[in-house]
Design a protein around this motif. Structure first.
Motif, PDB file in Angstrom:
ATOM      1  N   GLY A 178       0.819  -1.216   0.000  1.00  0.00           N
ATOM      2  CA  GLY A 178       0.000   0.000   0.000  1.00  0.00           C
ATOM      3  C   GLY A 178       0.844   1.253   0.000  1.00  0.00           C
ATOM      4  N   GLY A 237      -0.168   0.359  -3.938  1.00  0.00           N
ATOM      5  CA  GLY A 237      -0.918   1.589  -3.776  1.00  0.00           C
ATOM      6  C   GLY A 237      -0.365   2.651  -4.709  1.00  0.00           C
ATOM      7  N   ASN A 248      -5.337   3.343   0.224  1.00  0.00           N
ATOM      8  CA  ASN A 248      -4.448   2.613  -0.683  1.00  0.00           C
ATOM      9  C   ASN A 248      -4.084   1.243  -0.140  1.00  0.00           C
ATOM     10  OD1 ASN A 248      -3.637   4.270  -3.129  1.00  0.00           O
ATOM     11  ND2 ASN A 248      -3.537   5.752  -1.485  1.00  0.00           N
ATOM     12  N   ARG A 249      -3.925   1.147   1.173  1.00  0.00           N
ATOM     13  CA  ARG A 249      -3.667  -0.174   1.761  1.00  0.00           C
ATOM     14  C   ARG A 249      -4.841  -1.097   1.507  1.00  0.00           C
ATOM     15  NH1 ARG A 249      -0.817   2.475   5.730  1.00  0.00           N
ATOM     16  NH2 ARG A 249      -2.545   2.901   7.113  1.00  0.00           N
TER      17      ARG A 249
END
Lengths: 350, 383
Positions: free
Chosen positions: B234, B260, B272-273
């Motif tokens: 991420g 990510g 994003n993770r």
């Protein structure tokens, strides 16, 4: 106001009829809350591809009754270090706030418990009482989660009452009345005369319609925040605050919070129905119009708004505290001012 | 400590009392019996101290008293959401020591069950992350789909959560007739639900507001803390043992490593993770499809299972790509049928250690989201 109440016409105004007038909404709230809880259970199940409760009665329709009985049986815990008086008083204050609002809600052209001339003002004043109850409960619980929930709740209620008040004020500008029964009767003659579509008037009202629709939406969003429903259920946001201000409550007192929440949901829906959606008026002019049909239309419309709230609850994530404030102060409030000014202009020109 | 990063100076100059709140071990969103001691200044988190050990079962010490075969069920109980993946590095370590060449079919079965389990793990991760943000419905959508995966694994191994399916040199049982169709149906359903979740949750503007730009983990910090798995990816670091140190038959598959990219928010934030996990499910689907096509029809999955395992004197370390990151087992053998010392590198434990670093200065509600985005399982943290 004469003849706002069919009971007084029938039996005269005495102790018994007054009692009946007071208890009719209570009866309604109890039945409605059970139905709303069932609707919440079943609609959430439907949205989430589950069956929902199926064991209690046919299709689980007795589940709310079972839940109420369960809550009644549960031990009523008062935390040792709590402020006893406030702790025990809080659920009643919240429920009183929610229930008292029913006094001015016009269920039909022939029935409004108290046809006072400042109905809208009264609803707003009485609505703030529940905020007091929340703070009392949250503070008296002597629990950090409850305290945080209560703090969030009060800031949320204050910031969202203003856009809601602006929306209502706009209607007051249009109608020159705060009497909810009068506002309802002004909107008779089909859905085109509802205030969501600018109220009764000729073609000159066309340009004001976007603003009234906008105000309806603003009021609806603000009402979600006022009833602590998703996406504004921050005071009781379970993922961070366990259960928010009612973390410590159990048994009957918890049930009072529960009932109050559902009662509040109906109150805001009823106000929205009354001031924007024509109240007890039939959407088709004289078709199915009348005192008895009025009850039907009013409850139908209000319940539709309640279902909308339930639908939103099971679809959206939750806002964060600061984002909630952002939406309230920087988005809804300016928008409601714009709409208010536009509607005032319209009222002035007419 | 106690420094406020994100608020402006005027606020921090106010002399306000700080409050210490215990989040957990009984709290709706700690993902297990984790206790976070949080110091808040109003709603701003100023300090986080994780307290561990509420689920400690002396796993490593236990292993010293058990035969090598008996350890496998214990390993299931580490990261109990992805038990299939847990067993893999352990049996691979033993196979390396014993110099066993695993039959081709076994390798493919392992890949398929591990990837199925990876999908199930990520489904729970994304679902609970959504629930932390207040969205309850995606949670049940994912659990509905996970049920199909669990059923497949149940038919294979006999258990729904703690499988005990891997054996040193083989598998406990062969695949059942109709296994391929079941897998393909799962793949189809996973893709369908993911497309729906993308619209319902991931790209919901409230969800983006909540999770983007929150809990930013820079690549440097992630590497310094030895983060791995979706937490590291991420942050934009494309590190995946399946590609970087190909084990088993992973070098035969065509798949990508999602990282990510910061299309929403910045690289390394919670959003994003989380999106990495959703994309990884799609990659797992691709691997499963290829593995099903390549898998040999015949082969005895129990052919290479030794009757008695007695490791030569020495030590071995083997790591694989668990859904949560690098999972490694370090085994010291003294020449008997029990390990002298057994050490597990728990992914969740390592990833959890980054929480105090990335959650300071955010709101209290964000802390819950950050914890959810790390995706920990307390069985693995405490062991």
């Amino acid at each position: 106001m004469e003849s706002t109440n069919f009971l007084w016409d029938l039996f005269g105004r005495n102790v018994w009829t007054v009692l009946a007038v007071i208890s009719l909404p209570l009866l309604f709230v109890l039945v409605y809350a059970l139905i709303a809880i069932l609707a919440e259970l079943k609609i959430s199940a439907w949205i989430q591809e589950r069956l929902g409760p199926m064991r209690t009665g046919p299709w689980g329709i007795l589940q709310p009754v079972a839940e109420v009985i369960k809550l009644l049986q549960k031990e009523d815990i008062t935390p040792d270090q709590s402020s006893k008086l406030l702790y025990n008083l809080a659920p009643f204050i919240i429920f009183t706030g929610a229930y008292a609002a029913f006094a001015v809600i016009p269920f039909s052209s022939a029935f409004v418990p108290a046809g006072i001339d400042v109905g809208l003002f009264y609803v707003f004043a009485i609505g703030s009482i529940s905020a007091m109850g929340i703070v009392m409960g949250g503070w008296a619980s002597n629990n950090k989660y409850s305290l945080m929930g209560a703090m969030r709740s009060i800031s949320q209620l204050i910031s969202y009452e203003i856009p809601a008040a602006m929306a209502i004020l706009s209607v007051v500008v249009l109608t020159s009345s705060m009497n909810m029964q009068e506002i309802s009767s002004m909107q008779s003659g089909g859905f085109w005369n509802w205030f969501i579509f600018g109220g009764p008037g000729g073609w000159s009202k066309l340009w004001v319609i976007p603003f009234t629709i906008g105000l309806t939406i603003i009021y609806f969003i603000a009402s979600l925040a006022e009833t602590n429903r998703v996406p504004f259920d921050i005071p009781e946001g379970e993922s961070e605050l366990v259960a928010g201000f009612h973390t410590e409550y159990s048994g009957m007192k918890f049930a009072m919070f529960f009932f109050a929440e559902y009662a509040n949901m109906f109150v805001v829906s009823a106000i929205l129905t009354t001031i924007f959606l024509g109240g007890w008026n039939s959407p088709f002019g004289d078709f199915l119009q009348g005192p008895w049909w009025g009850v039907f239309w009013f409850i139908l419309k209000s319940f539709f708004i309640v279902l909308l709230q339930i639908w939103i609850r099971w679809t959206l994530p939750r806002f964060r505290v600061d984002q909630l404030m952002h939406v309230g102060w920087k988005v809804l409030l300016p928008l409601s001012f714009v709409c208010f000014v536009a509607i005032s202009l319209f009222a002035m020109l007419n | 400590m106690g420094e406020i990063k994100r608020m402006d100076l005027e606020y921090s100059q106010l002399d306000s009392d700080r409050m210490r709140i215990n989040v957990g071990p009984q709290h709706p969103s700690t993902h297990g019996v984790l206790r976070l001691e949080v110091e808040v200044d109003g709603e701003i988190v100023t300090e986080v101290v994780p307290h561990l050990g509420y689920l400690h079962r002396s796993f490593e010490k236990h292993c010293e008293k058990l035969n090598y075969q008996q350890i496998i069920p214990f390993i299931d109980r580490m990261d109990y959401i992805s038990a299939m993946n847990n067993e893999w590095p352990y049996v691979m370590a033993l196979e390396k020591m014993l110099d066993i060449k695993v039959p081709e079919k076994v390798e493919y079965i392992r890949v398929i069950v591990a990837e199925l389990n990876r999908i199930a793990n990520h489904q729970i991760a994304v679902a609970t992350f959504g629930m932390d943000a207040g969205a309850f419905t995606p949670f049940l959508y994912y659990f509905r789909d996970r049920e199909a995966i669990i059923s497949i694994l149940e038919r294979l191994s006999g258990a729904r959560l703690l499988y005990n399916y891997f054996r040193v040199g083989g598998m406990a049982a062969d695949i059942y007739p109709g296994f391929k169709d079941d897998c393909l149906n799962v793949v189809k359903q996973v893709r369908k639900t993911n497309a729906e979740i993308m619209k319902l949750l991931i790209h919901n503007s409230i969800f983006i507001k909540r999770s983007a730009n929150v809990g930013i983990l820079t690549p440097e910090v992630a590497i310094n803390y030895a983060c791995s798995g979706p937490v590291l990816r991420g942050s934009g670091v494309a590190h995946d043992l399946r590609r970087d140190e190909p084990y088993s038959v992973y070098d035969r598959f065509d798949f990508e490593i999602p990282v990510g990219k910061g299309d929403v928010g910045v690289v390394g934030d919670c959003w994003n993770r989380n999106i990495v996990r959703v994309h990884e499910m799609e990659q797992s689907c691709r691997i499963i499809e290829q593995a099903l096509a390549q898998m040999p029809e015949t082969g005895d999955v129990k052919a290479m299972i030794p009757k008695r395992i007695k490791l030569p004197k020495g030590e071995v370390y083997m790591r694989t790509e668990n859904p949560k990151g690098d999972l490694g087992f370090y085994i010291v053998s003294n020449g008997t049928d029990k390990p002298e010392r057994m050490k597990a590198r728990g992914t969740s434990f390592v990833n959890l250690s980054v929480i105090p670093e990335i959650s300071k200065g955010y709101m209290f509600a964000d802390l819950i989201l950050i914890l959810g985005s790390i995706d920990i399982v307390l069985g693995e943290v405490d062991r």
